[in-house]
Design a protein around this motif. Structure first.
Motif, short mmCIF file in Angstrom:
data_model
loop_
_atom_site.label_atom_id
_atom_site.label_comp_id
_atom_site.label_asym_id
_atom_site.label_seq_id
_atom_site.Cartn_x
_atom_site.Cartn_y
_atom_site.Cartn_z
N LYS A 1 -7.17 0.91 3.06
CA LYS A 1 -6.30 0.44 4.15
C LYS A 1 -7.09 -0.27 5.24
CE LYS A 1 -2.31 3.48 3.94
NZ LYS A 1 -1.49 4.44 4.66
N THR A 2 -6.60 -1.45 5.57
CA THR A 2 -7.08 -2.20 6.73
C THR A 2 -5.83 -2.82 7.34
OG1 THR A 2 -7.34 -4.29 5.55
CG2 THR A 2 -9.27 -2.80 5.57
N PRO A 3 -5.89 -3.23 8.60
CA PRO A 3 -4.71 -3.89 9.17
C PRO A 3 -4.25 -5.10 8.36
CG PRO A 3 -6.26 -3.30 10.91
CD PRO A 3 -6.95 -3.02 9.59
N GLN A 4 -5.21 -5.86 7.84
CA GLN A 4 -4.86 -7.04 7.05
C GLN A 4 -4.14 -6.63 5.76
OE1 GLN A 4 -8.21 -9.41 5.81
NE2 GLN A 4 -6.92 -11.04 4.98
N LEU B 1 0.81 -1.22 0.00
CA LEU B 1 0.00 0.00 0.00
C LEU B 1 0.84 1.27 0.00
CD1 LEU B 1 -3.02 -0.99 2.26
CD2 LEU B 1 -2.95 -0.75 -0.22
N LEU B 2 2.11 1.19 0.37
CA LEU B 2 2.98 2.37 0.27
C LEU B 2 3.09 2.87 -1.17
CD1 LEU B 2 6.04 1.46 2.55
CD2 LEU B 2 4.27 3.18 2.97
N LEU C 1 -6.78 -4.91 -4.84
CA LEU C 1 -6.50 -4.58 -3.46
C LEU C 1 -7.70 -4.82 -2.55
CD1 LEU C 1 -4.41 -1.31 -3.86
CD2 LEU C 1 -3.57 -3.57 -3.20
N SER C 2 -8.90 -4.68 -3.11
CA SER C 2 -10.10 -4.88 -2.29
C SER C 2 -10.50 -6.34 -2.19
CB SER C 2 -11.25 -4.04 -2.82
OG SER C 2 -11.61 -4.48 -4.12
N ALA C 3 -9.79 -7.24 -2.90
CA ALA C 3 -10.12 -8.66 -2.88
C ALA C 3 -9.76 -9.32 -1.56
CB ALA C 3 -9.42 -9.39 -4.02
N LEU C 4 -9.05 -8.64 -0.69
CA LEU C 4 -8.70 -9.20 0.62
C LEU C 4 -9.75 -8.90 1.65
CD1 LEU C 4 -4.92 -8.47 0.74
CD2 LEU C 4 -6.00 -10.69 0.78
#
Length: 190
Positions: free
Chosen positions: A141-144, A131-132, A187-190
């Motif tokens: 952004k999520t912790p995962q 994500l950087l 990125l949103s697939a998690l």
């Protein structure tokens, strides 16, 4: 740097001949072209590639593009069988104008480019959060997701919920291909 990418289609000619393997490819787009000897490349190697492409046991290789020191030095296409989203297209004669499904090839090219970036010290390592590199997607952004490193993407161990064993149309990669912003979906697939 020598980059040989099978199945990537750029501009050029339909099939390399022995005479063409020492010549610069025709310039028909923005690629800067050069004769192999102008970039310290052995033309006989390119001749061998041309011979291999015309061999009957070439294992369905559709194209070869060689770029050295930022210049296109060789480009060749041939006929071979192909599929598009699970539909058999039969034998197709490839050329520079055709788009090609390069999903698996892309993984190899990306790994190669990361190796070059590491060698040139453009990256400090591969244990950096993904994500950087995507500040425009801070809302994802999520912790995962923040725990996903470049290493995970390069080794395909990021934990994405991605099933390629389903019918072609509803797969994540099929949906992603048709989106204007495939990064957001990935990125949103998690």
């Amino acid at each position: 740097m020598l980059l040989i990418c099978a199945n990537l289609l750029f501009s050029g000619f339909a099939r390399a001949t022995e005479a063409q393997c020492g010549s610069a490819p025709p310039k028909i787009d923005d690629w800067e072209v050069a004769r192999p000897d102008e970039v310290s490349f052995d033309a006989s190697t390119l001749c061998k590639i041309g011979t291999m492409l015309t061999a009957s046991d070439r294992q369905n290789l559709h194209s070869v593009v060689v770029v050295r020191r930022g210049k296109l030095v060789y480009e060749a296409y041939t006929a071979g069988s192909d599929y598009k989203w699970g539909t058999d297209l039969g034998v197709v004669t490839y050329d520079a104008t055709m788009q090609h499904d390069t999903r698996s090839v892309s993984k190899s090219v990306v790994s190669l480019l990361f190796g070059i970036a590491l060698d040139r010290k453009l990256l400090t390592g591969i244990d950096m959060p993904v994500l950087l590199f995507f500040p425009d997607y801070a809302d994802l952004k999520t912790p995962q997701r923040e725990r996903i490193l470049l290493r995970h993407l390069l080794t395909m161990t990021a934990g994405f919920a991605w099933n390629e064993d389903t019918a072609w149309a509803p797969t994540p990669s099929a949906r992603c291909t048709n989106l204007p912003i495939p990064i957001a979906m990935s990125l949103s697939a998690l």
